[in-house]
Design a protein around this motif. Sequence first.
Motif, PDB file in Angstrom:
ATOM      1  N   LEU A  54       0.831  -1.204   0.000  1.00 29.84           N
ATOM      2  CA  LEU A  54       0.000   0.000   0.000  1.00 29.84           C
ATOM      3  C   LEU A  54       0.864   1.252   0.000  1.00 29.84           C
ATOM      4  O   LEU A  54       0.600   2.209  -0.737  1.00 29.84           O
ATOM      5  CB  LEU A  54      -0.940  -0.014   1.207  1.00 29.84           C
ATOM      6  N   ARG A  57       2.261   1.605  -3.428  1.00 27.37           N
ATOM      7  CA  ARG A  57       1.290   2.079  -4.409  1.00 27.37           C
ATOM      8  C   ARG A  57       1.045   3.576  -4.282  1.00 27.37           C
ATOM      9  O   ARG A  57       0.975   4.293  -5.295  1.00 27.37           O
ATOM     10  CB  ARG A  57      -0.028   1.323  -4.228  1.00 27.37           C
ATOM     11  N   VAL A  58       0.912   4.061  -3.054  1.00 34.33           N
ATOM     12  CA  VAL A  58       0.694   5.493  -2.853  1.00 34.33           C
ATOM     13  C   VAL A  58       1.867   6.285  -3.424  1.00 34.33           C
ATOM     14  O   VAL A  58       1.677   7.318  -4.105  1.00 34.33           O
ATOM     15  CB  VAL A  58       0.484   5.809  -1.357  1.00 34.33           C
ATOM     16  N   LYS A  60       3.874   5.366  -5.797  1.00 30.56           N
ATOM     17  CA  LYS A  60       3.844   5.232  -7.258  1.00 30.56           C
ATOM     18  C   LYS A  60       2.834   6.209  -7.860  1.00 30.56           C
ATOM     19  O   LYS A  60       3.117   6.885  -8.854  1.00 30.56           O
ATOM     20  CB  LYS A  60       3.478   3.798  -7.639  1.00 30.56           C
ATOM     21  N   VAL A  61       1.642   6.286  -7.257  1.00 29.96           N
ATOM     22  CA  VAL A  61       0.608   7.202  -7.732  1.00 29.96           C
ATOM     23  C   VAL A  61       1.069   8.653  -7.586  1.00 29.96           C
ATOM     24  O   VAL A  61       0.857   9.481  -8.474  1.00 29.96           O
ATOM     25  CB  VAL A  61      -0.713   6.965  -6.971  1.00 29.96           C
ATOM     26  N   ALA A  73      -2.307  11.581  -3.282  1.00 28.28           N
ATOM     27  CA  ALA A  73      -2.091  10.272  -3.901  1.00 28.28           C
ATOM     28  C   ALA A  73      -2.731   9.160  -3.084  1.00 28.28           C
ATOM     29  O   ALA A  73      -3.250   8.181  -3.634  1.00 28.28           O
ATOM     30  CB  ALA A  73      -0.587  10.007  -4.046  1.00 28.28           C
ATOM     31  N   THR A  77      -5.428   6.582  -4.509  1.00 26.67           N
ATOM     32  CA  THR A  77      -5.174   5.145  -4.361  1.00 26.67           C
ATOM     33  C   THR A  77      -6.367   4.460  -3.722  1.00 26.67           C
ATOM     34  O   THR A  77      -6.814   3.388  -4.159  1.00 26.67           O
ATOM     35  CB  THR A  77      -3.912   4.916  -3.509  1.00 26.67           C
ATOM     36  N   HIS A  78      -6.902   5.074  -2.671  1.00 24.32           N
ATOM     37  CA  HIS A  78      -8.061   4.531  -1.977  1.00 24.32           C
ATOM     38  C   HIS A  78      -9.252   4.405  -2.919  1.00 24.32           C
ATOM     39  O   HIS A  78      -9.916   3.358  -2.973  1.00 24.32           O
ATOM     40  CB  HIS A  78      -8.412   5.446  -0.802  1.00 24.32           C
ATOM     41  N   ALA A 111       0.644  -4.161  -6.929  1.00 22.79           N
ATOM     42  CA  ALA A 111       0.699  -2.740  -6.582  1.00 22.79           C
ATOM     43  C   ALA A 111       1.543  -1.936  -7.560  1.00 22.79           C
ATOM     44  O   ALA A 111       1.475  -0.705  -7.575  1.00 22.79           O
ATOM     45  CB  ALA A 111       1.264  -2.579  -5.160  1.00 22.79           C
ATOM     46  N   ALA A 115      -3.469   1.262 -13.787  1.00 23.02           N
ATOM     47  CA  ALA A 115      -4.892   1.318 -13.441  1.00 23.02           C
ATOM     48  C   ALA A 115      -5.719   0.686 -14.563  1.00 23.02           C
ATOM     49  O   ALA A 115      -5.356   0.801 -15.733  1.00 23.02           O
ATOM     50  CB  ALA A 115      -5.315   2.762 -13.228  1.00 23.02           C
ATOM     51  N   ASP A 117      -6.509  -1.267 -10.877  1.00 17.81           N
ATOM     52  CA  ASP A 117      -5.662  -2.131 -10.060  1.00 17.81           C
ATOM     53  C   ASP A 117      -5.823  -3.596 -10.452  1.00 17.81           C
ATOM     54  O   ASP A 117      -6.940  -4.090 -10.607  1.00 17.81           O
ATOM     55  CB  ASP A 117      -6.020  -1.966  -8.582  1.00 17.81           C
TER      56      ASP A 117
END
Length: 250
Positions: A54, A57-58, A60-61, A73, A77-78, A111, A115, A117
């Motif tokens: 997680l 991923r945050v 990365k975003v 971000a 992500t959420h 992750a 997109a 996901d």
Amino acid sequence: MVLLLFVDLDPDLAALRPLAGFFVLRTEGASAGSLPTLAQAYAPVAPDMSVNPLIFRVRKVATALRAPEVRVAASITHQGLASRLWSIALGCATLYGAVPDLDARLLRWDADGSAPDDLFLTDVRRLPGDAPALADVVLHGHLVPLAAALRARHNLAPGLLRGNAASALAGARELDRWARRHGRTDVAVRARSLTSELLAHPLLSGAGNLDGTAFRRRSCCLYYRVPGGGVCGDCCFTRPPRSSPRAPSG
């Protein structure tokens, strides 16, 4: 009166494939075995934060969107994960009349993927397809622990996350439009019914207003703060705020 005819879940969840996008769930794949589960993503932060999917991923975003702060971000992500989970559950409930057990320990997550996901379900187990079951599977099984994990690491208000969850559910009603295009009145009726019932759930109630097929949330996901982002179609704002860095979040 619409007659609903459902079949048991098939091992590949093949009925979801024509929906494409956020609705498809992979149920096999040699590469999936090395991926972390969503349960690992929701777990308390380990001493080595780099191994948490997680957090990865945050970051990365944040890099991909050039987000001005990490919490933007984290919110996006959420909402991305919430959209995937609601779409899968609502798609199965309307097409099969049942949902697979989406236990976080059974769902593997890439992750580092693009997109929407990329999720893999390691075992297809049948659960009821009614609103209480969907709430258990998605809200309690994923969105509550996901929100807790993100709030522990980022400055995200509960109202913002509640709005994200409701917006993601309302967005999954793209299924309604697909059904009407393909003459599946039964699917459209059930998608609308389930969505309305779920938006009245205590964990989502008050997050926005559903008027026919249009939904407007009462909070902002912060996407407007991404360079060139603007406001989403269901945002509480009609135009990006000019100055306040702290948007309404509930």
